[in-house]
Design an enzyme around this catalytic site. Structure first.
Site, PDB file in Angstrom:
ATOM      1  N   HIS A  42       0.867  -1.182   0.000  1.00  0.00           N
ATOM      2  CA  HIS A  42       0.000   0.000   0.000  1.00  0.00           C
ATOM      3  C   HIS A  42       0.900   1.226   0.000  1.00  0.00           C
ATOM      4  O   HIS A  42       2.148   1.105  -0.062  1.00  0.00           O
ATOM      5  CB  HIS A  42      -0.946  -0.021   1.206  1.00  0.00           C
ATOM      6  N   HIS A  45       4.078   1.287   2.108  1.00  0.00           N
ATOM      7  CA  HIS A  45       5.268   0.612   1.573  1.00  0.00           C
ATOM      8  C   HIS A  45       5.920   1.460   0.486  1.00  0.00           C
ATOM      9  O   HIS A  45       7.150   1.503   0.370  1.00  0.00           O
ATOM     10  CB  HIS A  45       4.887  -0.739   0.941  1.00  0.00           C
ATOM     11  N   GLY A 155       8.918   1.308   8.453  1.00  0.00           N
ATOM     12  CA  GLY A 155       7.910   2.319   8.757  1.00  0.00           C
ATOM     13  C   GLY A 155       7.883   2.659  10.243  1.00  0.00           C
ATOM     14  O   GLY A 155       8.022   1.780  11.098  1.00  0.00           O
ATOM     15  N   GLN A 161       8.600  -2.305  16.427  1.00  0.00           N
ATOM     16  CA  GLN A 161       9.445  -3.090  15.503  1.00  0.00           C
ATOM     17  C   GLN A 161      10.691  -2.293  15.115  1.00  0.00           C
ATOM     18  O   GLN A 161      11.810  -2.816  15.109  1.00  0.00           O
ATOM     19  CB  GLN A 161       8.639  -3.453  14.256  1.00  0.00           C
ATOM     20  N   VAL A 184       2.216   6.800   6.629  1.00  0.00           N
ATOM     21  CA  VAL A 184       1.384   7.401   5.575  1.00  0.00           C
ATOM     22  C   VAL A 184      -0.070   7.149   5.955  1.00  0.00           C
ATOM     23  O   VAL A 184      -0.426   6.058   6.400  1.00  0.00           O
ATOM     24  CB  VAL A 184       1.693   6.762   4.203  1.00  0.00           C
ATOM     25  N   SER A 193      -2.534   0.409   6.120  1.00  0.00           N
ATOM     26  CA  SER A 193      -2.150  -0.921   6.587  1.00  0.00           C
ATOM     27  C   SER A 193      -2.763  -1.950   5.658  1.00  0.00           C
ATOM     28  O   SER A 193      -3.858  -1.734   5.107  1.00  0.00           O
ATOM     29  CB  SER A 193      -2.689  -1.137   8.003  1.00  0.00           C
ATOM     30  N   SER A 194      -2.066  -3.077   5.504  1.00  0.00           N
ATOM     31  CA  SER A 194      -2.622  -4.169   4.687  1.00  0.00           C
ATOM     32  C   SER A 194      -3.923  -4.675   5.300  1.00  0.00           C
ATOM     33  O   SER A 194      -4.739  -5.292   4.631  1.00  0.00           O
ATOM     34  CB  SER A 194      -1.647  -5.345   4.645  1.00  0.00           C
ATOM     35  N   ARG A 195      -4.091  -4.443   6.600  1.00  0.00           N
ATOM     36  CA  ARG A 195      -5.286  -4.964   7.272  1.00  0.00           C
ATOM     37  C   ARG A 195      -6.534  -4.140   6.988  1.00  0.00           C
ATOM     38  O   ARG A 195      -7.647  -4.615   7.230  1.00  0.00           O
ATOM     39  CB  ARG A 195      -5.078  -4.975   8.787  1.00  0.00           C
TER      40      ARG A 195
HETATM   41  O1  PAF Z   1       7.008  -5.025   8.824  1.00  0.00           O
HETATM   42  C1  PAF Z   1       6.949  -6.073   8.153  1.00  0.00           C
HETATM   43  O2  PAF Z   1       6.310  -6.143   7.090  1.00  0.00           O
HETATM   44  C2  PAF Z   1       7.675  -7.319   8.650  1.00  0.00           C
HETATM   45  O3  PAF Z   1       7.633  -7.405  10.033  1.00  0.00           O
HETATM   46  C3  PAF Z   1       9.123  -7.398   8.144  1.00  0.00           C
HETATM   47  C4  PAF Z   1       9.972  -6.265   8.679  1.00  0.00           C
HETATM   48  C5  PAF Z   1       9.141  -7.386   6.612  1.00  0.00           C
HETATM   49  C6  PAF Z   1       9.768  -8.713   8.610  1.00  0.00           C
HETATM   50  O4  PAF Z   1       9.082  -9.819   8.138  1.00  0.00           O
END
Ligand code: PAF
Length: 293
Positions: A42, A45, A155, A161, A184, A193-195
């Site tokens: 999306h 990314h 992101g 993360q 974004v 988000s993909s969700r």
């Molecule tokens: O954020 C993500 O999409 C995932 O956690 C990642 C960093 C690609 C690791 O699989």
């Protein structure tokens, strides 16, 4: 970057580590930028890809739905996928190479080594998804070893993360610069988000309460509200939306992720995990007492 002779950008696709390494061995004269993804791209990314394109000479994206970071097989099976569309988006974004390994190329059946950032991985999301960040750091460490990038882009939306990966890189001396890219948002403020595609229409409309609460809290922070006042304000604002099921509202030091208390003198991050139906959304915003001062 390659062209197909009719003006369209070409992206090279690699499924094996050795083929990717051979390709990259010819690109080491410039900076290699890595954008790790699990696909179903999306605009969030694409912001990572644009940032990587701006700073890297060769941009590598990975597309790998990493099984070790999913707690339940059902979550992994439900993860949305659309590789054809992803490839078209990577191509449009100017990605040079996509690493798309099958699961057994990334994980040998007898693999027994993991990478874990022990403390930062335990709190917040890590407390409700045990093992999740161990899966993330293990796969990201492997990607760093395979690609050996100069820069890697993540992101800020997945704030914990990002901090966990920064800590891993610092503690294990990975020679890579980690670049955090701002979240974004849709026009109404919902974090991309993909969700989001799994939200029904009413939940989609209700989910705007997350960014509304965060942005209003940022103003209150500038006005001198304490950590406790901000936490209560955000929780009450979201709880007023009947479709929102609050799983977590945390206010933490933006660097250490330790709980924020009392007067706010340095940036804190508000981290939200809120379910709408069976879709768990996360969002975050850094609240800075000095912003705009
Ligand atoms: O954020 C993500 O999409 C995932 O956690 C990642 C960093 C690609 C690791 O699989």
């Amino acid at each position: 970057m390659q062209h197909n002779g009719i003006g369209e950008l070409q992206v090279q696709i690699f499924e094996s580590r050795s083929a990717l390494r051979d390709y990259l061995s010819t690109r080491r004269d410039g900076r290699v930028a890595l954008v790790p993804t699990m696909g179903f791209l999306h605009a969030g990314h694409m912001a990572l890809v644009a940032a990587a394109r701006a700073r890297g000479d060769t941009v590598v994206a990975s597309l790998f739905v990493n099984p070790t970071q999913f707690g339940e097989a059902a979550d992994l099976a439900a993860y949305p996928r659309d590789e054809t569309r992803d490839m078209a988006m990577f191509r449009q974004g100017g990605v040079d190479a996509v690493f798309m390994p099958p699961v057994d190329e990334m994980y040998a059946p007898d693999a027994e080594t993991v990478v874990e950032v022990t403390e930062l991985s335990k709190v917040l999301t890590g407390a409700v998804r045990p093992g999740h960040f161990r899966g993330v750091t293990t796969v990201v460490a492997k990607l760093f070893n395979i690609v050996q990038p100069d820069l890697a882009f993540f992101g800020e939306k997945d704030f914990q993360q990002l901090q966990v990966i920064r800590r891993m890189v610092k503690d294990l001396d990975f020679p890579v610069e980690i670049v955090g890219v701002p979240t974004v948002r849709e026009a109404d403020g919902l974090a991309m988000s993909s969700r989001n595609v799994r939200l029904g229409a009413e939940d989609r409309a209700a989910a705007v309460v997350l960014s509304r609460a965060l942005f209003a809290a940022a103003e209150r922070c500038r006005d001198g509200a304490s950590a406790e006042e901000l936490q209560e304000f955000i929780t009450k604002t979201i709880a007023a939306e009947p479709r929102a099921d609050i799983m977590g509202v945390d206010l933490c030091d933006a660097e250490t992720l330790e709980p924020a208390t009392g007067e706010i003198t340095r940036p804190v991050v508000a981290l939200l995990a809120v379910a709408f139906g069976d879709v768990l959304l996360i969002d975050q915003h850094v609240l800075n007492p000095d912003a705009g001062a």
